[in-house]
Design a protein around this motif. Sequence first.
Motif, PDB file in Angstrom:
ATOM      1  N   ALA A  45       1.769   2.969  -1.602  1.00 40.29           N
ATOM      2  CA  ALA A  45       0.726   3.454  -2.240  1.00 40.29           C
ATOM      3  C   ALA A  45      -0.374   2.662  -2.663  1.00 40.29           C
ATOM      4  N   ARG A  46      -1.537   2.911  -2.485  1.00 41.65           N
ATOM      5  CA  ARG A  46      -2.579   2.081  -3.239  1.00 41.65           C
ATOM      6  C   ARG A  46      -3.263   2.581  -4.300  1.00 41.65           C
ATOM      7  N   VAL A  47      -3.262   1.762  -5.478  1.00 41.18           N
ATOM      8  CA  VAL A  47      -3.765   2.309  -6.764  1.00 41.18           C
ATOM      9  C   VAL A  47      -5.196   2.531  -6.574  1.00 41.18           C
ATOM     10  N   THR A  48      -5.730   3.812  -6.945  1.00 38.47           N
ATOM     11  CA  THR A  48      -7.155   4.118  -6.888  1.00 38.47           C
ATOM     12  C   THR A  48      -7.901   4.141  -8.262  1.00 38.47           C
ATOM     13  N   GLU A  49      -7.086   4.112  -9.389  1.00 37.91           N
ATOM     14  CA  GLU A  49      -7.702   4.332 -10.585  1.00 37.91           C
ATOM     15  C   GLU A  49      -6.431   3.937 -11.794  1.00 37.91           C
ATOM     16  N   SER A  54      -0.324   4.194 -19.955  1.00 39.34           N
ATOM     17  CA  SER A  54       1.038   4.152 -19.219  1.00 39.34           C
ATOM     18  C   SER A  54       1.230   4.697 -18.049  1.00 39.34           C
ATOM     19  N   PHE A  55      -0.212   5.094 -17.397  1.00 42.63           N
ATOM     20  CA  PHE A  55       0.145   5.678 -16.126  1.00 42.63           C
ATOM     21  C   PHE A  55      -1.145   5.269 -15.394  1.00 42.63           C
ATOM     22  N   CYS A  56      -1.124   5.366 -13.983  1.00 36.36           N
ATOM     23  CA  CYS A  56      -2.445   5.291 -12.835  1.00 36.36           C
ATOM     24  C   CYS A  56      -2.065   6.160 -11.764  1.00 36.36           C
ATOM     25  N   ARG A  57      -3.233   6.224 -11.179  1.00 39.25           N
ATOM     26  CA  ARG A  57      -3.292   7.154  -9.756  1.00 39.25           C
ATOM     27  C   ARG A  57      -3.328   6.251  -8.531  1.00 39.25           C
TER      28      ARG A  57
END
Length: 392
Positions: A45-49, A54-57
């Motif tokens: 998965a590539r982080v987009t945001e 405590s979280f990312c998308r």
Amino acid sequence: MKQDWTGRELELDVGAVAHGGHCVSRVEGRVVFVRHALPGERVVARVTEDAGKSFCRADAVRVLRASEDRVTPPCPVAGPGLCGGCDWQHATPAAQRALKAAVVAEQLERLAGITWPVEVEDLPGGALRWRTRVRFVAGRDGRPGLRAHRSHRVIPLEDCPITARAAAGAGLARRARPGGEVEVTEDAAGTVHVRRDGRQLRGGLAAERAAGRDWRLAAHGFWQVHPEAAETFAAVVGEWAAAATGARAWDLYAGVGLFASVLAEQVGPAGSVLAVESGRRAVADGERNLAELPQVQWRCGRVEDVLSDPDTGDARADVVVLDPPRKGAGREVVEAIAAAGAERVVYVACDPAALARDVATFAQHGYRLQRLRAFDAFPMTHHVECLALLVR
């Protein structure tokens, strides 16, 4: 120090589905909301945001271990970084319904403290070509399309497989100023209505059929998007409302009066139906469509304002039907319904989190959830329509 994983690729195991069209994973103590994945898969998965919280998308860009429910999306732009209109094209229709059922059940348990078995029922017609109302937006070159997920970037489209074929063709064939909108509706008679940047180019008055009557309404106003939804929901509302002859009923967020028409037939001329709607055109359409039902009294305004207005009339209700916007009804409206003494409340919800919050508030006022049905009125997306019956 603030963390920023944007652009970082993570190899991870995909966990449970979450509300919003993604699944949950955890990496180095942080929650990662992953789109384009399915529970049980292992993906890159590539982080987009990443806002450093405590979280990312992230988007699943490579599948290392696929779920047996994974399929090839029918739309070529239903993938990472592309059109944001659909969430689950990479899952079978049955798997999509199971994912939505899990979300509804989780929201009810977490927000309302209710354990409830949920099944999402499909509507006739299949997972494609069901969308009869759509709003396309023009990109910098004037070509219409839809925006990428959580972005203003427009993805130009040659077709939209979830949209009715004639509607998709009519909308995508027209150019508009950059950022301009092309709204398209295909009504029950097969007529296509087109409006560009607020100017009607074709049609304007839609013909629909539901609850045993013909409707004429503003083509781009509120009506259910799925062609089978209005009839299905009206039938469930009628069964659960079960308003007695001479009863007092409310239809809140009434639109053009679909549910008000059902209630009016039940209570008869000796009863009354208060229909509350904030859209002036919808009220005008409703008054015209239900002109032969004098027991329906219309009030135009925000539901909160109308119910708190001492001039509204009889503040009592035996049965209440409400179909609030995505944010839900909220405490003020729920408390007004409880104060009116309603014995039965039929709640039509397009957001399971909002439904769960309002069910919890109803519980504080002596109501319990008695029935619940969920429908896949928006295949390929994360949206689900729920109908709930609450009784004292």
